[in-house]
Design a protein around this motif. Structure first.
Motif, PDB file in Angstrom:
ATOM      1  N   VAL A   8       0.802  -1.219   0.000  1.00  0.00           N
ATOM      2  CA  VAL A   8       0.000   0.000   0.000  1.00  0.00           C
ATOM      3  C   VAL A   8       0.841   1.278   0.000  1.00  0.00           C
ATOM      4  O   VAL A   8       0.372   2.324  -0.438  1.00  0.00           O
ATOM      5  CB  VAL A   8      -1.008  -0.006   1.178  1.00  0.00           C
ATOM      6  N   GLU A   9       2.091   1.210   0.456  1.00  0.00           N
ATOM      7  CA  GLU A   9       2.941   2.395   0.534  1.00  0.00           C
ATOM      8  C   GLU A   9       4.238   2.179  -0.241  1.00  0.00           C
ATOM      9  O   GLU A   9       4.712   1.046  -0.338  1.00  0.00           O
ATOM     10  CB  GLU A   9       3.294   2.693   1.992  1.00  0.00           C
ATOM     11  N   PRO A  10       4.844   3.271  -0.756  1.00  0.00           N
ATOM     12  CA  PRO A  10       6.157   3.137  -1.378  1.00  0.00           C
ATOM     13  C   PRO A  10       7.158   2.561  -0.376  1.00  0.00           C
ATOM     14  O   PRO A  10       7.145   2.918   0.796  1.00  0.00           O
ATOM     15  CB  PRO A  10       6.526   4.574  -1.757  1.00  0.00           C
ATOM     16  N   GLY A  11       7.990   1.662  -0.831  1.00  0.00           N
ATOM     17  CA  GLY A  11       8.992   1.047   0.029  1.00  0.00           C
ATOM     18  C   GLY A  11       8.603  -0.324   0.540  1.00  0.00           C
ATOM     19  O   GLY A  11       9.435  -1.047   1.068  1.00  0.00           O
ATOM     20  N   LEU A  12       7.340  -0.697   0.403  1.00  0.00           N
ATOM     21  CA  LEU A  12       6.898  -2.034   0.791  1.00  0.00           C
ATOM     22  C   LEU A  12       6.897  -2.918  -0.443  1.00  0.00           C
ATOM     23  O   LEU A  12       6.493  -2.493  -1.526  1.00  0.00           O
ATOM     24  CB  LEU A  12       5.494  -1.997   1.398  1.00  0.00           C
ATOM     25  N   ALA A  13       7.349  -4.154  -0.281  1.00  0.00           N
ATOM     26  CA  ALA A  13       7.425  -5.064  -1.420  1.00  0.00           C
ATOM     27  C   ALA A  13       7.134  -6.489  -0.989  1.00  0.00           C
ATOM     28  O   ALA A  13       7.363  -6.868   0.155  1.00  0.00           O
ATOM     29  CB  ALA A  13       8.812  -5.003  -2.049  1.00  0.00           C
ATOM     30  N   VAL A  14       6.624  -7.245  -1.913  1.00  0.00           N
ATOM     31  CA  VAL A  14       6.452  -8.678  -1.736  1.00  0.00           C
ATOM     32  C   VAL A  14       7.489  -9.340  -2.630  1.00  0.00           C
ATOM     33  O   VAL A  14       7.565  -9.040  -3.816  1.00  0.00           O
ATOM     34  CB  VAL A  14       5.030  -9.138  -2.130  1.00  0.00           C
ATOM     35  N   VAL A  15       8.299 -10.210  -2.045  1.00  0.00           N
ATOM     36  CA  VAL A  15       9.343 -10.894  -2.797  1.00  0.00           C
ATOM     37  C   VAL A  15       8.999 -12.371  -2.855  1.00  0.00           C
ATOM     38  O   VAL A  15       8.794 -12.999  -1.817  1.00  0.00           O
ATOM     39  CB  VAL A  15      10.730 -10.707  -2.131  1.00  0.00           C
ATOM     40  N   GLU A  16       8.891 -12.881  -4.059  1.00  0.00           N
ATOM     41  CA  GLU A  16       8.624 -14.303  -4.244  1.00  0.00           C
ATOM     42  C   GLU A  16       9.878 -14.933  -4.844  1.00  0.00           C
ATOM     43  O   GLU A  16      10.342 -14.512  -5.900  1.00  0.00           O
ATOM     44  CB  GLU A  16       7.422 -14.494  -5.150  1.00  0.00           C
ATOM     45  N   VAL A  17      10.419 -15.910  -4.142  1.00  0.00           N
ATOM     46  CA  VAL A  17      11.640 -16.583  -4.565  1.00  0.00           C
ATOM     47  C   VAL A  17      11.266 -17.936  -5.143  1.00  0.00           C
ATOM     48  O   VAL A  17      10.541 -18.705  -4.512  1.00  0.00           O
ATOM     49  CB  VAL A  17      12.594 -16.782  -3.358  1.00  0.00           C
ATOM     50  N   ALA A  18      11.755 -18.227  -6.331  1.00  0.00           N
ATOM     51  CA  ALA A  18      11.618 -19.557  -6.924  1.00  0.00           C
ATOM     52  C   ALA A  18      13.008 -20.174  -6.914  1.00  0.00           C
ATOM     53  O   ALA A  18      13.972 -19.546  -7.366  1.00  0.00           O
ATOM     54  CB  ALA A  18      11.086 -19.461  -8.352  1.00  0.00           C
ATOM     55  N   ALA A  19      13.121 -21.371  -6.355  1.00  0.00           N
ATOM     56  CA  ALA A  19      14.430 -22.010  -6.225  1.00  0.00           C
ATOM     57  C   ALA A  19      14.295 -23.515  -6.407  1.00  0.00           C
ATOM     58  O   ALA A  19      13.198 -24.075  -6.299  1.00  0.00           O
ATOM     59  CB  ALA A  19      15.031 -21.699  -4.862  1.00  0.00           C
TER      60      ALA A  19
ATOM     61  N   THR B 290      18.031 -23.344  -0.687  1.00  0.00           N
ATOM     62  CA  THR B 290      18.391 -22.199  -1.520  1.00  0.00           C
ATOM     63  C   THR B 290      17.420 -21.040  -1.301  1.00  0.00           C
ATOM     64  O   THR B 290      17.830 -19.881  -1.162  1.00  0.00           O
ATOM     65  CB  THR B 290      18.418 -22.596  -3.003  1.00  0.00           C
ATOM     66  N   ALA B 291      16.125 -21.330  -1.259  1.00  0.00           N
ATOM     67  CA  ALA B 291      15.120 -20.294  -1.057  1.00  0.00           C
ATOM     68  C   ALA B 291      15.327 -19.577   0.275  1.00  0.00           C
ATOM     69  O   ALA B 291      15.270 -18.347   0.352  1.00  0.00           O
ATOM     70  CB  ALA B 291      13.720 -20.895  -1.126  1.00  0.00           C
ATOM     71  N   PHE B 292      15.601 -20.335   1.338  1.00  0.00           N
ATOM     72  CA  PHE B 292      15.820 -19.723   2.650  1.00  0.00           C
ATOM     73  C   PHE B 292      17.133 -18.940   2.687  1.00  0.00           C
ATOM     74  O   PHE B 292      17.242 -17.939   3.397  1.00  0.00           O
ATOM     75  CB  PHE B 292      15.759 -20.767   3.759  1.00  0.00           C
ATOM     76  N   ALA B 293      18.134 -19.356   1.920  1.00  0.00           N
ATOM     77  CA  ALA B 293      19.391 -18.611   1.843  1.00  0.00           C
ATOM     78  C   ALA B 293      19.156 -17.237   1.218  1.00  0.00           C
ATOM     79  O   ALA B 293      19.720 -16.230   1.679  1.00  0.00           O
ATOM     80  CB  ALA B 293      20.432 -19.397   1.045  1.00  0.00           C
TER      81      ALA B 293
ATOM     82  N   GLU C 114       4.250 -26.519  -6.018  1.00  0.00           N
ATOM     83  CA  GLU C 114       3.075 -26.759  -6.856  1.00  0.00           C
ATOM     84  C   GLU C 114       3.281 -28.071  -7.603  1.00  0.00           C
ATOM     85  O   GLU C 114       4.296 -28.231  -8.296  1.00  0.00           O
ATOM     86  CB  GLU C 114       2.883 -25.620  -7.857  1.00  0.00           C
ATOM     87  N   PRO C 115       2.350 -29.003  -7.477  1.00  0.00           N
ATOM     88  CA  PRO C 115       2.482 -30.271  -8.210  1.00  0.00           C
ATOM     89  C   PRO C 115       2.663 -30.024  -9.706  1.00  0.00           C
ATOM     90  O   PRO C 115       1.992 -29.182 -10.297  1.00  0.00           O
ATOM     91  CB  PRO C 115       1.157 -30.982  -7.926  1.00  0.00           C
ATOM     92  N   GLY C 116       3.608 -30.721 -10.278  1.00  0.00           N
ATOM     93  CA  GLY C 116       3.880 -30.595 -11.703  1.00  0.00           C
ATOM     94  C   GLY C 116       4.830 -29.458 -12.051  1.00  0.00           C
ATOM     95  O   GLY C 116       5.235 -29.323 -13.200  1.00  0.00           O
ATOM     96  N   GLU C 117       5.158 -28.603 -11.082  1.00  0.00           N
ATOM     97  CA  GLU C 117       6.082 -27.498 -11.306  1.00  0.00           C
ATOM     98  C   GLU C 117       7.429 -27.851 -10.691  1.00  0.00           C
ATOM     99  O   GLU C 117       7.482 -28.500  -9.647  1.00  0.00           O
ATOM    100  CB  GLU C 117       5.551 -26.215 -10.662  1.00  0.00           C
TER     101      GLU C 117
ATOM    102  N   GLY D  72      10.906 -27.284  -8.555  1.00  0.00           N
ATOM    103  CA  GLY D  72      11.382 -26.497  -7.426  1.00  0.00           C
ATOM    104  C   GLY D  72      10.335 -26.084  -6.421  1.00  0.00           C
ATOM    105  O   GLY D  72       9.244 -26.658  -6.348  1.00  0.00           O
ATOM    106  N   VAL D  73      10.690 -25.065  -5.635  1.00  0.00           N
ATOM    107  CA  VAL D  73       9.820 -24.559  -4.570  1.00  0.00           C
ATOM    108  C   VAL D  73       9.717 -23.044  -4.684  1.00  0.00           C
ATOM    109  O   VAL D  73      10.503 -22.407  -5.375  1.00  0.00           O
ATOM    110  CB  VAL D  73      10.368 -24.928  -3.170  1.00  0.00           C
TER     111      VAL D  73
END
Length: 69
Positions: free
Chosen positions: A10-21, A26-29, A49-52, A54-55
Motif C-alpha cells: 500500500v505504501e512506497p517502500g513495501l514489497a512482496v518478494v517471491e523466490v523460486a528455487a 536455496t530459497a531460505f538462503a 506446486e504439483p507438476g512445477e 522447485g519450490v
C-alpha cells in the motif's frame, strides 16, 4: 500461493518478494540475504506446486527500514 493482499504494498517502500528455487535450502538462503539488509516478515516454509519444478517462498520486505542483522 495465495493472491497478494493490497495492504502488503500500500505504501512506497513495501514489497512482496517471491523466490523460486530448486530447493528449500536455496530459497531460505535468499531470504536470509534479504534479511541481512532490510526488515522483512520472513516465511517459515516453502510451497511446491504439483507438476512445477522447485519450490517457492514469499516474504514481505520493508525497504524503508534497514536491518540491524
Amino acid at each position: 500461493m495465495r493472491p497478494l493482499n493490497d495492504a502488503h504494498v500500500v505504501e512506497p517502500g513495501l514489497a512482496v518478494v517471491e523466490v523460486a528455487a530448486a530447493d528449500g535450502e536455496t530459497a531460505f538462503a535468499v531470504q536470509e540475504l534479504l534479511a541481512s539488509r532490510w526488515v522483512i516478515a520472513p516465511a517459515d516454509r516453502t510451497t511446491h506446486e504439483p507438476g512445477e519444478p522447485g519450490v517457492r517462498l514469499r516474504c514481505f520486505l520493508d525497504l524503508r527500514q534497514r536491518s540491524d542483522a
